[in-house]
Scaffold this motif. Structure first.
Motif, PDB file in Angstrom:
ATOM      1  N   PRO A   1       6.039   4.252  -7.430  1.00  0.00           N
ATOM      2  CA  PRO A   1       4.584   4.119  -7.589  1.00  0.00           C
ATOM      3  C   PRO A   1       3.989   5.051  -8.652  1.00  0.00           C
ATOM      4  CG  PRO A   1       5.139   4.059  -5.265  1.00  0.00           C
ATOM      5  CD  PRO A   1       6.403   4.394  -6.001  1.00  0.00           C
TER       6      PRO A   1
ATOM      7  N   ASN B   1      11.133   3.367   1.093  1.00  0.00           N
ATOM      8  CA  ASN B   1       9.905   2.700   0.655  1.00  0.00           C
ATOM      9  C   ASN B   1      10.232   1.440  -0.136  1.00  0.00           C
ATOM     10  OD1 ASN B   1       7.250   2.150   0.135  1.00  0.00           O
ATOM     11  ND2 ASN B   1       6.885   3.905  -1.192  1.00  0.00           N
TER      12      ASN B   1
ATOM     13  N   GLY C   1       9.064  -1.316   0.001  1.00  0.00           N
ATOM     14  CA  GLY C   1       7.868  -2.063  -0.408  1.00  0.00           C
ATOM     15  C   GLY C   1       7.500  -1.877  -1.866  1.00  0.00           C
ATOM     16  N   VAL C   2       8.073  -0.866  -2.528  1.00  0.00           N
ATOM     17  CA  VAL C   2       7.768  -0.693  -3.952  1.00  0.00           C
ATOM     18  C   VAL C   2       8.320  -1.845  -4.776  1.00  0.00           C
ATOM     19  CG1 VAL C   2       7.684   1.824  -3.783  1.00  0.00           C
ATOM     20  CG2 VAL C   2       9.798   0.714  -4.568  1.00  0.00           C
TER      21      VAL C   2
ATOM     22  N   LEU D   1       5.762  -4.446  -5.038  1.00  0.00           N
ATOM     23  CA  LEU D   1       4.645  -3.781  -5.710  1.00  0.00           C
ATOM     24  C   LEU D   1       4.857  -3.747  -7.221  1.00  0.00           C
ATOM     25  CD1 LEU D   1       2.112  -1.949  -5.878  1.00  0.00           C
ATOM     26  CD2 LEU D   1       3.610  -0.004  -5.388  1.00  0.00           C
TER      27      LEU D   1
END
Lengths: 173, 194
Positions: free
Chosen positions: B62, B88, B90-91, B94
């Motif tokens: 991020p 993480n 989910g990056v 993203l």
């Protein structure tokens, strides 16, 4: 608790951010911030709002990471989230923002502030301001009658202290 | 979802990966994840464009994305570990969804080495995960020849580099203060204002 606002407060708030040089917005939605997210997702023909680029994030800590990268690169960035997201965010705030001195602006909805919300908001709602005070994050509660003044206040606090500033939103915008 | 372990004799090191990245992208901003990854990047090639994270596990990508959004003309690399990407994941959607070119490098030693070599949840096929999330390109390398041959164009793209267990120590900690790390990168990104 759902937003009944027409979006005027959200528009005034976001306009004010643009006026203060903010170019990037990210975050995770909250029903209290519906109007703001609607405008971020679709600014329509509002050329000023279109200058605020919006990047949806899967989690609040990742959103703070994105905003932090933009701030390090010289931009001003804002993260919108529900107060529940502050829990996920505490590690990045304490192990990045507060030790690298990289402030990002947080717009945090205050679910559970009156103790009359859904049960999952009771604990964080009761302690939100004390949590901000514990980590010395300067904050102000949004004045719906004058969003621009609230934005100016929290940005001033953030710039002065070089810590993440928090604009607390208690009613739907 | 499993990736083969590299043969120890030909195993890559994080220093090999860093050297290859800097050879291909000498001006790149590199955001490194915390622990031994940041320490190894610092000891392999300290430079102002290295943005060392010392905490915030899972947040390297991020932060790299934020820099890439603000500076579209710069090459930006996120230097992750297997443990930090698993923390993480989910990056991946993203980064894919943000629509900016980024090179996401995952140095995978198959363990949480910085904290004593504990097991991760398991070896993951990060190239398959990245492609499923929407990355335009993903490649896994297991040795020096594979690394040299890999397409490392940021699109976004993911490089999954299998490395062996550490043979030496992790090297010294980053000696710059967090504030200095920020100042150095800001100056490198904006030499006129420096």
């Amino acid at each position: 608790m759902h937003s009944t606002a027409t979006g005027a407060t959200a528009r005034a708030l976001l306009d004010s951010l643009v006026d203060h040089g903010f170019t990037l917005a990210t975050g995770v939605p909250c029903s209290l911030l519906t109007g703001a997210f609607r405008l971020l997702e679709d600014p329509g023909d509002d050329a000023r709002l279109a200058r605020l680029r919006y990047v949806p994030a899967p989690r609040e800590d990742s959103a703070i990471g994105i905003a932090s990268g933009a701030v390090v690169a010289g931009e001003r960035a804002v993260v919108l989230m529900q107060n529940s997201g502050l829990g996920y965010s505490l590690n990045v705030i304490t192990s990045f923002n507060l030790i690298y001195d990289v402030p990002v602006l947080l717009i945090v909805s205050w679910r559970g502030h009156d103790g009359n919300d859904a049960v999952e908001h009771d604990v964080i709602g009761a302690e939100l301001l004390r949590l901000l005070e514990l980590f010395r994050l300067p904050y102000t509660v949004l004045d719906h009658a004058d969003p621009a003044a609230s934005v100016a206040t929290v940005i001033d606090l953030m710039d002065k202290e070089q810590r993440c500033g928090v604009l607390v939103v208690r009613e739907g915008i | 979802m499993s990736a083969p372990a590299p043969t120890p004799s030909a195993a890559l090191t994080l220093s090999d990966v860093a050297a290859e990245l800097l050879d291909r992208h000498p001006d790149a901003v590199i955001v490194s994840t915390c622990g031994f990854t940041t320490r190894e990047l610092f000891n392999a090639a300290d430079r102002p464009e290295n943005f060392y994270l010392v905490g915030s596990m899972g947040i390297a990508a991020p932060v790299a994305l934020g820099i890439a959004l603000a500076r579209p003309a710069r090459t930006v690399i996120a230097l992750d570990g297997d443990g930090s990407l698993l923390m993480n994941l989910g990056v991946l959607p993203l980064v894919a969804g943000a629509g900016v070119p980024l090179l996401h490098v995952v140095v995978d030693n198959g363990m949480h080495e910085s904290t004593g070599g504990q097991a991760t949840v398991g070896r993951a096929d990060f190239t398959a995960l990245a492609l499923a999330a929407g990355y335009a390109h993903a490649v896994r390398v297991e040795d020096a020849a594979g690394l040299r041959a890999a397409d490392l164009t940021p699109r976004p793209a993911l490089l999954h580099a299998l490395t062996g267990p550490r043979t030496g120590g992790p090297g010294r900690r980053v000696t710059h203060t967090p504030q200095q790390i920020v100042e150095r990168l800001s100056a490198a990104l904006d030499p006129v204002a420096a």
